[in-house]
Design a protein around this motif. Structure first.
Motif, PDB file in Angstrom:
ATOM      1  N   LEU A   1       0.820  -1.245  -0.042  1.00 36.63           N
ATOM      2  CA  LEU A   1      -0.076  -0.012  -0.011  1.00 36.63           C
ATOM      3  C   LEU A   1       0.919   1.536   0.071  1.00 36.63           C
ATOM      4  CD1 LEU A   1      -2.973   1.227   0.252  1.00 36.63           C
ATOM      5  CD2 LEU A   1      -2.691   1.274   2.620  1.00 36.63           C
ATOM      6  N   ALA A   2       1.619   1.321   0.835  1.00 38.44           N
ATOM      7  CA  ALA A   2       2.584   2.734   1.223  1.00 38.44           C
ATOM      8  C   ALA A   2       3.502   2.601   0.038  1.00 38.44           C
ATOM      9  CB  ALA A   2       3.031   2.832   2.405  1.00 38.44           C
ATOM     10  N   GLN A   3       3.885   1.568  -0.440  1.00 34.40           N
ATOM     11  CA  GLN A   3       4.810   1.775  -1.535  1.00 34.40           C
ATOM     12  C   GLN A   3       4.221   2.426  -2.857  1.00 34.40           C
ATOM     13  OE1 GLN A   3       7.390  -1.764  -2.539  1.00 34.40           O
ATOM     14  NE2 GLN A   3       5.986  -3.006  -1.269  1.00 34.40           N
ATOM     15  N   ILE A   4       2.914   1.741  -2.943  1.00 27.74           N
ATOM     16  CA  ILE A   4       2.488   2.460  -4.070  1.00 27.74           C
ATOM     17  C   ILE A   4       1.961   3.954  -3.996  1.00 27.74           C
ATOM     18  CG2 ILE A   4       0.082   2.082  -5.710  1.00 27.74           C
ATOM     19  CD1 ILE A   4       0.698  -0.674  -5.014  1.00 27.74           C
ATOM     20  N   LYS A   5       1.414   4.052  -2.809  1.00 24.52           N
ATOM     21  CA  LYS A   5       0.690   5.522  -2.464  1.00 24.52           C
ATOM     22  C   LYS A   5       1.926   6.549  -2.264  1.00 24.52           C
ATOM     23  CE  LYS A   5      -4.014   4.726  -1.640  1.00 24.52           C
ATOM     24  NZ  LYS A   5      -4.524   4.626  -3.005  1.00 24.52           N
ATOM     25  N   VAL A   6       2.828   6.087  -1.445  1.00 21.73           N
ATOM     26  CA  VAL A   6       3.857   7.191  -1.104  1.00 21.73           C
ATOM     27  C   VAL A   6       4.879   7.176  -2.237  1.00 21.73           C
ATOM     28  CG1 VAL A   6       5.390   7.780   0.786  1.00 21.73           C
ATOM     29  CG2 VAL A   6       3.058   7.028   1.179  1.00 21.73           C
ATOM     30  N   LEU A   7       5.606   6.251  -2.537  1.00 20.18           N
ATOM     31  CA  LEU A   7       6.619   6.157  -3.297  1.00 20.18           C
ATOM     32  C   LEU A   7       6.315   6.096  -4.786  1.00 20.18           C
ATOM     33  CD1 LEU A   7       9.058   3.464  -1.248  1.00 20.18           C
ATOM     34  CD2 LEU A   7       8.796   6.174  -0.910  1.00 20.18           C
ATOM     35  N   GLY A   8       5.062   5.917  -5.165  1.00 21.80           N
ATOM     36  CA  GLY A   8       4.549   5.932  -6.451  1.00 21.80           C
ATOM     37  C   GLY A   8       5.364   4.749  -7.189  1.00 21.80           C
ATOM     38  N   ARG A   9       5.616   3.593  -6.558  1.00 22.01           N
ATOM     39  CA  ARG A   9       5.839   2.189  -7.331  1.00 22.01           C
ATOM     40  C   ARG A   9       4.550   1.856  -8.170  1.00 22.01           C
ATOM     41  NH1 ARG A   9       9.819   0.159  -2.375  1.00 22.01           N
ATOM     42  NH2 ARG A   9      11.643   1.311  -3.053  1.00 22.01           N
ATOM     43  N   SER A  10       4.912   0.738  -9.119  1.00 18.92           N
ATOM     44  CA  SER A  10       3.778   0.271  -9.851  1.00 18.92           C
ATOM     45  C   SER A  10       3.262  -1.032  -8.791  1.00 18.92           C
ATOM     46  CB  SER A  10       4.381  -0.353 -11.078  1.00 18.92           C
ATOM     47  OG  SER A  10       5.218  -1.371 -10.910  1.00 18.92           O
ATOM     48  N   GLN A  11       2.170  -1.447  -9.143  1.00 22.81           N
ATOM     49  CA  GLN A  11       1.541  -2.679  -8.229  1.00 22.81           C
ATOM     50  C   GLN A  11       2.807  -3.778  -8.365  1.00 22.81           C
ATOM     51  OE1 GLN A  11      -1.924  -2.441  -7.511  1.00 22.81           O
ATOM     52  NE2 GLN A  11      -1.772  -4.099  -6.284  1.00 22.81           N
ATOM     53  N   GLU A  12       3.164  -4.094  -9.795  1.00 22.21           N
ATOM     54  CA  GLU A  12       3.950  -5.205  -9.737  1.00 22.21           C
ATOM     55  C   GLU A  12       5.524  -5.066  -9.111  1.00 22.21           C
ATOM     56  OE1 GLU A  12       6.075  -7.432 -13.633  1.00 22.21           O
ATOM     57  OE2 GLU A  12       4.573  -5.917 -14.153  1.00 22.21           O
ATOM     58  N   GLU A  13       5.757  -3.829  -9.206  1.00 26.31           N
ATOM     59  CA  GLU A  13       7.196  -3.646  -8.282  1.00 26.31           C
ATOM     60  C   GLU A  13       6.957  -3.785  -7.057  1.00 26.31           C
ATOM     61  OE1 GLU A  13      10.522   0.117  -8.414  1.00 26.31           O
ATOM     62  OE2 GLU A  13       8.533   0.423  -9.353  1.00 26.31           O
ATOM     63  N   ALA A  14       5.846  -3.237  -6.508  1.00 28.44           N
ATOM     64  CA  ALA A  14       5.515  -3.317  -5.053  1.00 28.44           C
ATOM     65  C   ALA A  14       5.224  -4.796  -4.701  1.00 28.44           C
ATOM     66  CB  ALA A  14       4.270  -2.393  -4.723  1.00 28.44           C
ATOM     67  N   ARG A  15       4.520  -5.340  -5.265  1.00 29.30           N
ATOM     68  CA  ARG A  15       4.418  -6.831  -5.201  1.00 29.30           C
ATOM     69  C   ARG A  15       5.544  -7.712  -5.099  1.00 29.30           C
ATOM     70  NH1 ARG A  15      -0.895  -8.085  -4.796  1.00 29.30           N
ATOM     71  NH2 ARG A  15      -0.594 -10.306  -5.052  1.00 29.30           N
ATOM     72  N   GLU A  16       6.509  -7.381  -5.944  1.00 31.53           N
ATOM     73  CA  GLU A  16       7.715  -8.218  -6.119  1.00 31.53           C
ATOM     74  C   GLU A  16       8.572  -7.746  -4.685  1.00 31.53           C
ATOM     75  OE1 GLU A  16      11.292  -7.515  -9.473  1.00 31.53           O
ATOM     76  OE2 GLU A  16       9.144  -8.100 -10.175  1.00 31.53           O
ATOM     77  N   LYS A  17       8.740  -6.591  -4.408  1.00 31.49           N
ATOM     78  CA  LYS A  17       9.457  -6.150  -3.187  1.00 31.49           C
ATOM     79  C   LYS A  17       8.781  -6.819  -1.867  1.00 31.49           C
ATOM     80  CE  LYS A  17      12.125  -2.713  -1.081  1.00 31.49           C
ATOM     81  NZ  LYS A  17      13.587  -2.589  -1.292  1.00 31.49           N
ATOM     82  N   ALA A  18       7.545  -6.709  -1.939  1.00 32.34           N
ATOM     83  CA  ALA A  18       6.625  -7.512  -0.892  1.00 32.34           C
ATOM     84  C   ALA A  18       7.263  -8.686  -0.618  1.00 32.34           C
ATOM     85  CB  ALA A  18       5.283  -6.975  -0.833  1.00 32.34           C
ATOM     86  N   HIS A  19       7.273  -9.548  -1.756  1.00 28.05           N
ATOM     87  CA  HIS A  19       7.560 -10.842  -1.567  1.00 28.05           C
ATOM     88  C   HIS A  19       8.931 -11.402  -1.236  1.00 28.05           C
ATOM     89  CE1 HIS A  19       3.673 -11.727  -4.026  1.00 28.05           C
ATOM     90  NE2 HIS A  19       3.181 -11.843  -2.931  1.00 28.05           N
ATOM     91  N   ALA A  20       9.736 -10.424  -1.776  1.00 29.26           N
ATOM     92  CA  ALA A  20      11.175 -10.598  -1.441  1.00 29.26           C
ATOM     93  C   ALA A  20      11.362 -10.334   0.030  1.00 29.26           C
ATOM     94  CB  ALA A  20      12.020  -9.669  -2.068  1.00 29.26           C
ATOM     95  N   LEU A  21      10.560  -9.422   0.581  1.00 32.51           N
ATOM     96  CA  LEU A  21      10.837  -9.146   2.125  1.00 32.51           C
ATOM     97  C   LEU A  21      10.244 -10.002   2.903  1.00 32.51           C
ATOM     98  CD1 LEU A  21      10.520  -5.321   1.860  1.00 32.51           C
ATOM     99  CD2 LEU A  21      12.528  -6.322   2.729  1.00 32.51           C
ATOM    100  N   LEU A  22       8.979 -10.716   2.495  1.00 35.43           N
ATOM    101  CA  LEU A  22       8.497 -11.712   3.289  1.00 35.43           C
ATOM    102  C   LEU A  22       9.288 -13.017   3.190  1.00 35.43           C
ATOM    103  CD1 LEU A  22       4.695 -11.415   1.944  1.00 35.43           C
ATOM    104  CD2 LEU A  22       5.396 -11.042   4.336  1.00 35.43           C
ATOM    105  N   LYS A  23       9.886 -13.075   2.150  1.00 38.72           N
ATOM    106  CA  LYS A  23      11.020 -14.421   2.063  1.00 38.72           C
ATOM    107  C   LYS A  23      11.971 -13.978   3.046  1.00 38.72           C
ATOM    108  CE  LYS A  23      13.887 -17.194  -1.027  1.00 38.72           C
ATOM    109  NZ  LYS A  23      14.438 -17.280  -2.069  1.00 38.72           N
ATOM    110  N   ARG A  24      12.646 -12.727   3.200  1.00 35.08           N
ATOM    111  CA  ARG A  24      13.552 -12.278   3.934  1.00 35.08           C
ATOM    112  C   ARG A  24      13.313 -12.408   5.619  1.00 35.08           C
ATOM    113  NH1 ARG A  24      16.459  -6.404   4.009  1.00 35.08           N
ATOM    114  NH2 ARG A  24      17.407  -6.688   5.661  1.00 35.08           N
ATOM    115  N   VAL A  25      12.017 -12.387   6.069  1.00 34.35           N
ATOM    116  CA  VAL A  25      11.630 -12.224   7.383  1.00 34.35           C
ATOM    117  C   VAL A  25      11.110 -13.812   7.711  1.00 34.35           C
ATOM    118  CG1 VAL A  25      11.182 -10.001   7.883  1.00 34.35           C
ATOM    119  CG2 VAL A  25       9.414 -11.131   6.969  1.00 34.35           C
ATOM    120  N   GLY A  26      11.033 -14.687   6.683  1.00 27.57           N
ATOM    121  CA  GLY A  26      10.542 -16.197   7.076  1.00 27.57           C
ATOM    122  C   GLY A  26       9.041 -16.347   6.685  1.00 27.57           C
TER     123      GLY A  26
END
Length: 242
Positions: free
Chosen positions: A100-125
């Motif tokens: 949400l905040a990646q898209i609203k505040v940083l202006g990332r695309s849905q796809e880019e934001a989801r990619e980042k989210a999944h990478a971070l979820l992997k990082r925190v297990g």
């Protein structure tokens, strides 16, 4: 990275912070501890302007938090904040909470934001929890999602306000492990916590507060090895022996 200069704050006639001064250098981990009601959480919330203060100033990466012209929402987007009670949106699944905040505040695309989210979820297990809602997760999992959400904004520093105090004892380590990893990777961190094991493991400095004042601000070895104030000696004897 974070410079706190002579901060004082009142709630009405009650003074909650008195002339607090400390700093956090780039890649430094500073643990803020002290008894309940000592002003720790208030101080850390002043750093990103969540709590207004009446005297002094705070600079984050050279930007004044108190200056009239400062864009606080923009500044906050550069400082990750993890709260005691997770503060996730209950009606959104885990992935949407992080995008949400990646898209609203940083202006990332849905796809880019989801990619980042999944990478971070992997990082925190938590890769397999992506489609779930916060209510379906344990407290420890929710807090790890909250850390991933803060990291998704590519913050220059992270603030943690008692991130494990609402957790069951067996979930505390899964959150602390993520924080230890972050510290070892060089993230600038200011952490309000009672977890002295974490402080001993990764803190560079310990700031000890009592009654709204910074009583000690010392290298970790000095704080645990030879605290200067009687109040810190008392606090440590209670917290380390039980």
């Amino acid at each position: 990275m974070i410079e706190i200069k002579n901060i004082s704050k009142w709630y009405g006639a009650f003074r909650v912070l008195t002339d607090c001064t400390t700093k956090v250098d780039k890649s430094e981990v500073v643990v803020v501890c002290g008894p309940s009601g000592s002003g720790k959480s208030t101080l850390i919330k002043c750093v990103n302007g969540l709590e207004p203060f009446q005297q002094g100033d705070i600079f984050v990466d050279g930007i004044s938090v108190a200056a009239k012209g400062t864009n606080l929402p923009k500044l906050r987007s550069r400082i990750g904040m993890v709260f005691q009670n997770f503060e996730l949106f209950p009606h959104m699944n885990v992935t949407d909470n992080i995008t949400l905040a990646q898209i609203k505040v940083l202006g990332r695309s849905q796809e880019e934001a989801r990619e980042k989210a999944h990478a971070l979820l992997k990082r925190v297990g938590l890769s397999e929890q992506a489609p779930k809602y916060p209510g379906q997760l344990s407290g420890g999992q929710q807090q790890r999602v909250a850390i991933a959400r803060a990291l998704a904004m590519d913050p220059i520093a992270m603030l943690f306000d008692e991130p494990t105090s609402a957790l069951d004892p067996e979930m505390i380590n899964e959150v602390l492990d993520v924080m230890v990893e972050l510290a070892q990777e060089g993230m600038t961190m200011m952490v309000v916590t009672h977890e002295m094991g974490f402080a001993r493991k990764v803190a560079h400095r310990v700031v000890f507060m009592d009654e709204g004042r910074i009583v000690e601000d010392a290298a970790k070895e000095d704080f645990f090895g030879k605290p200067r104030s009687e109040r810190a000696v008392q606090f440590l004897s209670k917290i380390l022996h039980h």
